[in-house]
Design a protein around this motif. Structure first.
Motif, PDB file in Angstrom:
ATOM      1  N   SER A  57       0.810  -1.216   0.000  1.00 27.04           N
ATOM      2  CA  SER A  57       0.000   0.000   0.000  1.00 27.04           C
ATOM      3  C   SER A  57       0.845   1.268   0.000  1.00 27.04           C
ATOM      4  N   VAL A  58       2.061   1.189   0.525  1.00 28.36           N
ATOM      5  CA  VAL A  58       2.961   2.350   0.471  1.00 28.36           C
ATOM      6  C   VAL A  58       3.185   2.744  -0.983  1.00 28.36           C
ATOM      7  N   ILE A  59       3.326   1.755  -1.857  1.00 28.35           N
ATOM      8  CA  ILE A  59       3.562   2.013  -3.277  1.00 28.35           C
ATOM      9  C   ILE A  59       2.255   2.294  -4.009  1.00 28.35           C
ATOM     10  N   ALA A  60       1.297   1.373  -3.893  1.00 28.26           N
ATOM     11  CA  ALA A  60       0.083   1.435  -4.711  1.00 28.26           C
ATOM     12  C   ALA A  60      -1.009   2.307  -4.118  1.00 28.26           C
ATOM     13  N   GLY A  61      -0.908   2.610  -2.824  1.00 28.22           N
ATOM     14  CA  GLY A  61      -1.932   3.405  -2.160  1.00 28.22           C
ATOM     15  C   GLY A  61      -3.085   2.541  -1.667  1.00 28.22           C
ATOM     16  N   ALA A  62      -3.775   3.042  -0.657  1.00 27.24           N
ATOM     17  CA  ALA A  62      -4.919   2.300  -0.111  1.00 27.24           C
ATOM     18  C   ALA A  62      -6.063   2.219  -1.110  1.00 27.24           C
ATOM     19  N   LYS A  63      -6.066   3.089  -2.097  1.00 29.20           N
ATOM     20  CA  LYS A  63      -7.169   3.151  -3.073  1.00 29.20           C
ATOM     21  C   LYS A  63      -7.388   1.830  -3.810  1.00 29.20           C
ATOM     22  N   ILE A  64      -6.355   0.988  -3.887  1.00 25.92           N
ATOM     23  CA  ILE A  64      -6.490  -0.253  -4.660  1.00 25.92           C
ATOM     24  C   ILE A  64      -7.450  -1.248  -4.003  1.00 25.92           C
ATOM     25  N   TYR A  65      -7.824  -1.014  -2.740  1.00 26.77           N
ATOM     26  CA  TYR A  65      -8.737  -1.922  -2.036  1.00 26.77           C
ATOM     27  C   TYR A  65     -10.160  -1.380  -1.961  1.00 26.77           C
ATOM     28  N   ASP A  66     -10.411  -0.259  -2.596  1.00 26.97           N
ATOM     29  CA  ASP A  66     -11.699   0.416  -2.438  1.00 26.97           C
ATOM     30  C   ASP A  66     -12.871  -0.446  -2.899  1.00 26.97           C
ATOM     31  N   GLU A  67     -12.631  -1.326  -3.878  1.00 29.18           N
ATOM     32  CA  GLU A  67     -13.716  -2.145  -4.423  1.00 29.18           C
ATOM     33  C   GLU A  67     -14.215  -3.203  -3.443  1.00 29.18           C
ATOM     34  N   PHE A  68     -13.369  -3.603  -2.494  1.00 33.44           N
ATOM     35  CA  PHE A  68     -13.733  -4.769  -1.674  1.00 33.44           C
ATOM     36  C   PHE A  68     -14.859  -4.485  -0.687  1.00 33.44           C
ATOM     37  N   PRO A  69     -14.842  -3.379   0.036  1.00 33.90           N
ATOM     38  CA  PRO A  69     -16.033  -3.090   0.843  1.00 33.90           C
ATOM     39  C   PRO A  69     -17.238  -2.703  -0.012  1.00 33.90           C
ATOM     40  N   LYS A  70     -17.005  -2.028  -1.136  1.00 39.49           N
ATOM     41  CA  LYS A  70     -18.125  -1.542  -1.948  1.00 39.49           C
ATOM     42  C   LYS A  70     -18.776  -2.638  -2.772  1.00 39.49           C
TER      43      LYS A  70
END
Length: 381
Positions: free
Chosen positions: A211-224
């Motif tokens: 996440s340091v590299i890719a950002g937390a944004k890459i997981y946004d789909e999982f809760p949504k």
């Protein structure tokens, strides 16, 4: 006062803080009338869980299941066979990172190849290949690149240096993989050989270094989209207890969100400069085979076609084996990597398969779940 290294982690191993979080987790868990299975998608998390005995601190309805959190563990034997064949070429120096040397393919490991006279070296940084290439101009240096988003920028930096300095004797065998795609696959696999519809995942502890590299944004789909909360969590015991508390509290409050516990390092957008460097030199591949998981769509990287002269899979395509290789029949690493089994459920765990004689990839790598259970098994409840 002079800052010492211990000052940087002591607060995150504070016993009173850990116990306080344990109580908070217990209080929230009492409001939930079912089990919560939390998958950590990082081998570093697995080792913290085992080393510090975190399962002993949690209520019975909060459980850990282990995911494909180790890039060495998920490497299929076919690609290890590629490395072995390349290493055995007389004019080649094969370079890779750490644990990759010990993983057995169908012909043996890179360690075995070295015992037979191959020039195999491991490095801490891909940029060390530049020095190796300068010192061995008559040799072809092949960097066998592995890792998630965490290590991909280092490989991209090496590619950048090779191209800009017009270095002719460095080539790349790219095995970098990306995390969100495999998390998606664990939830709704379409691979005919793998049934993930019966997955037991209720929530994810997000891998922090990725996440340091890719950002937390890459997981946004999982809760949504998938209704699985994700909390991006650091590696220290206090970090992990806070991350677990955040997940349990979400279930108690009937929420489903993406949260960042590791705010001292992780941002929403991540390292944009590193992301741009990766995009400059790499494309996604339509399918990449993960050991135990099958073919995961869009989860691997390759050099862009315009840089194919540096791509070892192109340059050496005539000698690279293409045959698919099955794992040992008694090994259940595939189930462990999918969170469907624990290491202790394997019939050869700790007997035929142990760190000195590893049969499965989860035991070979220092970040593998089996290695963690073997090393810290006395902390199992």
């Amino acid at each position: 006062m002079e800052l010492q290294l211990k000052n940087l982690y002591d607060d995150f191993r504070d016993v009173d803080t850990i116990k306080a979080y344990a109580k908070l987790i217990k209080d929230e868990a009492q409001k939930i009338k079912r089990n919560i299975n939390i998958m950590e998608v990082c081998g570093g998390h697995t080792h913290t869980i085992m080393k510090f005995g975190l399962p002993q601190l949690l209520p019975k309805n909060v459980k850990f299941i282990h995911g494909p959190g180790c890039p060495v563990c998920i490497m299929p034997k076919e690609r290890i066979d590629h490395a072995y064949v390349l290493a055995m070429q007389e004019d080649v120096i094969l370079v890779t990172l750490g644990d990759m040397i010990k993983v057995p393919g169908s012909n043996g490991s890179l360690q075995d190849a070295r015992a037979k006279g191959a020039d195999v070296r491991f490095v801490y940084s891909p940029l060390e290949c530049l020095k190796i290439a300068r010192e061995n101009p008559e040799k072809k240096i092949i960097f066998f690149a592995i890792g998630f988003e965490t290590t991909t920028p280092m490989t991209a930096a090496l590619v950048d240096a090779v191209i800009k300095q017009n270095i002719q004797n460095i080539f790349f065998h790219i095995n970098h993989v990306t995390v969100p795609e495999v998390m998606r696959e664990l939830i709704d696999s379409r691979d005919e050989h793998v049934d993930s519809y019966n997955n037991q995942i209720d929530a994810f502890l997000g891998p922090s270094h990725v996440s340091v590299i890719a950002g937390a944004k890459i997981y946004d789909e999982f809760p949504k989209k998938y209704k699985r909360p994700v909390v991006v969590t650091g590696f220290e015991p206090v970090d992990m207890m806070e991350g677990i508390y955040s997940i349990v509290k979400q279930f108690a409050q009937e929420r489903c969100e993406l949260e960042i516990q590791y705010k001292r390092v992780v941002t929403w957008d991540g390292n944009l400069k590193a992301q741009k460097l990766i995009e400059t030199y790499f494309d996604k591949v339509s399918l990449f085979k993960w050991r135990g998981l099958g073919n995961v769509p869009n989860s691997g990287l390759k050099l862009k076609d315009k840089y194919s002269e540096y791509d070892a899979e192109v340059v050496y395509k005539e000698i690279l084996p293409r045959k698919e290789v099955e794992d040992h029949k008694l090994c259940i690493c595939g189930d462990i990597l999918r969170g469907m089994a624990h290491p202790t459920e394997c019939t050869i765990f700790g007997t035929a398969c142990k760190p000195t004689t590893p049969i499965g990839s989860c035991m070979v790598s220092s970040e593998g779940a089996c290695a963690a259970y073997y090393k810290y098994g006395n902390l199992l409840r």
